[in-house]
Each structure stands twice: as structure tokens, then as C-alpha cells.
Design a protein around this motif. Structure first.
Motif, PDB file in Angstrom:
ATOM      1  N   ARG A 124       0.831  -1.210   0.000  1.00 49.27           N
ATOM      2  CA  ARG A 124       0.000   0.000   0.000  1.00 49.27           C
ATOM      3  C   ARG A 124       0.867   1.263   0.000  1.00 49.27           C
ATOM      4  O   ARG A 124       0.615   2.212  -0.738  1.00 49.27           O
ATOM      5  CB  ARG A 124      -0.929   0.007   1.202  1.00 49.27           C
ATOM      6  CG  ARG A 124      -1.752   1.297   1.294  1.00 49.27           C
ATOM      7  CD  ARG A 124      -2.761   1.238   2.383  1.00 49.27           C
ATOM      8  NE  ARG A 124      -3.835   0.384   1.875  1.00 49.27           N
ATOM      9  CZ  ARG A 124      -4.780  -0.143   2.627  1.00 49.27           C
ATOM     10  NH1 ARG A 124      -4.794   0.078   3.905  1.00 49.27           N
ATOM     11  NH2 ARG A 124      -5.703  -0.900   2.096  1.00 49.27           N
ATOM     12  N   ALA A 127       2.533   1.662  -3.366  1.00 44.53           N
ATOM     13  CA  ALA A 127       1.548   2.122  -4.346  1.00 44.53           C
ATOM     14  C   ALA A 127       1.318   3.623  -4.220  1.00 44.53           C
ATOM     15  O   ALA A 127       1.237   4.339  -5.221  1.00 44.53           O
ATOM     16  CB  ALA A 127       0.233   1.361  -4.164  1.00 44.53           C
ATOM     17  N   GLU A 134      -2.266  -0.994  -6.128  1.00 42.35           N
ATOM     18  CA  GLU A 134      -1.584  -2.034  -5.361  1.00 42.35           C
ATOM     19  C   GLU A 134      -1.355  -3.295  -6.191  1.00 42.35           C
ATOM     20  O   GLU A 134      -0.312  -3.942  -6.085  1.00 42.35           O
ATOM     21  CB  GLU A 134      -2.379  -2.372  -4.090  1.00 42.35           C
ATOM     22  CG  GLU A 134      -2.378  -1.246  -3.083  1.00 42.35           C
ATOM     23  CD  GLU A 134      -3.194  -1.570  -1.846  1.00 42.35           C
ATOM     24  OE1 GLU A 134      -3.293  -2.762  -1.472  1.00 42.35           O
ATOM     25  OE2 GLU A 134      -3.726  -0.621  -1.251  1.00 42.35           O
TER      26      GLU A 134
END
Length: 154
Positions: A124, A127, A134
Motif C-alpha cells: 500500500r 503504491a 496495489e
């Protein structure tokens, strides 16, 4: 700044691999963020925004440092001491080969490998830093690992 400093530093360190350089880039990142804060539309996205800025500044710093080292001929190996000279040589060779293989990866795969594999960030966070979904992070990590294994076995 207090809440984001560690993340900014870790991102810079993952690119540079040097604490002093990462500290310098982290400071530059917050100076740049201060100057450009009015351009941030959503204050809730400050952490990913500043992490991306750190990533870009660290890449630029690394490029400049690499050019300077090439110009100056100042190649300094900064290796941790090992138990035996033989072990130290083996570790250095492995690290050199691994770094060379990671450097050959396309930038989009290299970024994911460095942030997840070296800095041990979660999917996460990566990302958010890279501004991608993700699932894309997971797929790039898989592709990078597969490519590194394939190159390492040859």
C-alpha cells in the motif's frame, strides 16, 4: 513533517543506500515541499506526495553523484567488515552482482524491488509513493523477482 520524515528518509535511503545522502535528500525534499505546498490540492495526500518527491530527488541526486564519481575517479567501496577476508570478498561479489542485476531492471520494476525488497515497505505504501494501484505493485514485484532469478541462474 514529523509524521512523514521517516517515510521520506526511507525512500531516499532505498535509492541511495547511504545515510548521509538520504538525510540530505530528505531535507531537500521538505524544503521543496514547503515551497510547493500551495500546489497540493488534497492535504490528506501529503505523505504520498512528499514520498514521491523524495523518490524523484533521490534519483536525481544519485545520477549527479554517479556522474561526479565518474568524473573524479573517486571510487570508494563502503563495505561492512565481515568475519574473514574470504567471507568479505564473497559478500562483496554477491552484492555487486545483485546490484548490477537490479540496476539492469526497467525503472518501474527497480523502484518496486528497492522499496519492498530493500526498505521492506508494504504494498500500500509503495503504491502511494509510486502513484500506481496495489495490484500493479504486486505484479511488478513478481516480474522483477522472476527476471532476477532468471538472470541469476545464467
Amino acid at each position: 513533517m514529523r509524521e512523514s520524515y521517516r517515510l521520506v528518509y526511507q525512500v531516499a535511503y532505498s535509492v541511495l543506500g547511504n545515510a548521509a545522502d538520504a538525510e540530505e535528500v530528505a531535507q531537500d525534499t521538505f524544503l521543496t515541499a514547503y515551497r510547493k505546498f500551495d500546489r497540493l490540492r488534497d492535504g490528506g495526500k501529503f505523505r504520498p506526495w512528499v514520498a514521491r518527491a523524495s523518490w524523484r530527488l533521490a534519483l536525481n541526486y544519485r545520477r549527479g553523484a554517479t556522474r561526479a564519481m565518474g568524473r573524479d575517479g573517486a571510487w570508494v567501496a563502503n563495505q561492512a567488515a565481515s568475519e574473514t577476508p574470504e567471507r568479505q570478498v564473497l559478500d562483496r561479489e554477491f552484492e555487486t552482482r545483485l546490484r548490477a542485476q537490479v540496476d539492469l531492471l526497467p525503472d518501474k520494476l527497480k523502484a518496486v524491488v528497492l522499496l519492498i525488497g530493500v526498505e521492506e515497505m508494504d504494498v500500500r505504501t509503495v503504491a502511494g509513493i509510486l502513484g500506481i494501484p496495489e495490484g500493479t505493485v504486486r505484479s511488478r514485484l513478481h516480474l522483477a523477482r522472476r527476471q532476477l532469478l532468471r538472470e541469476g541462474s545464467q
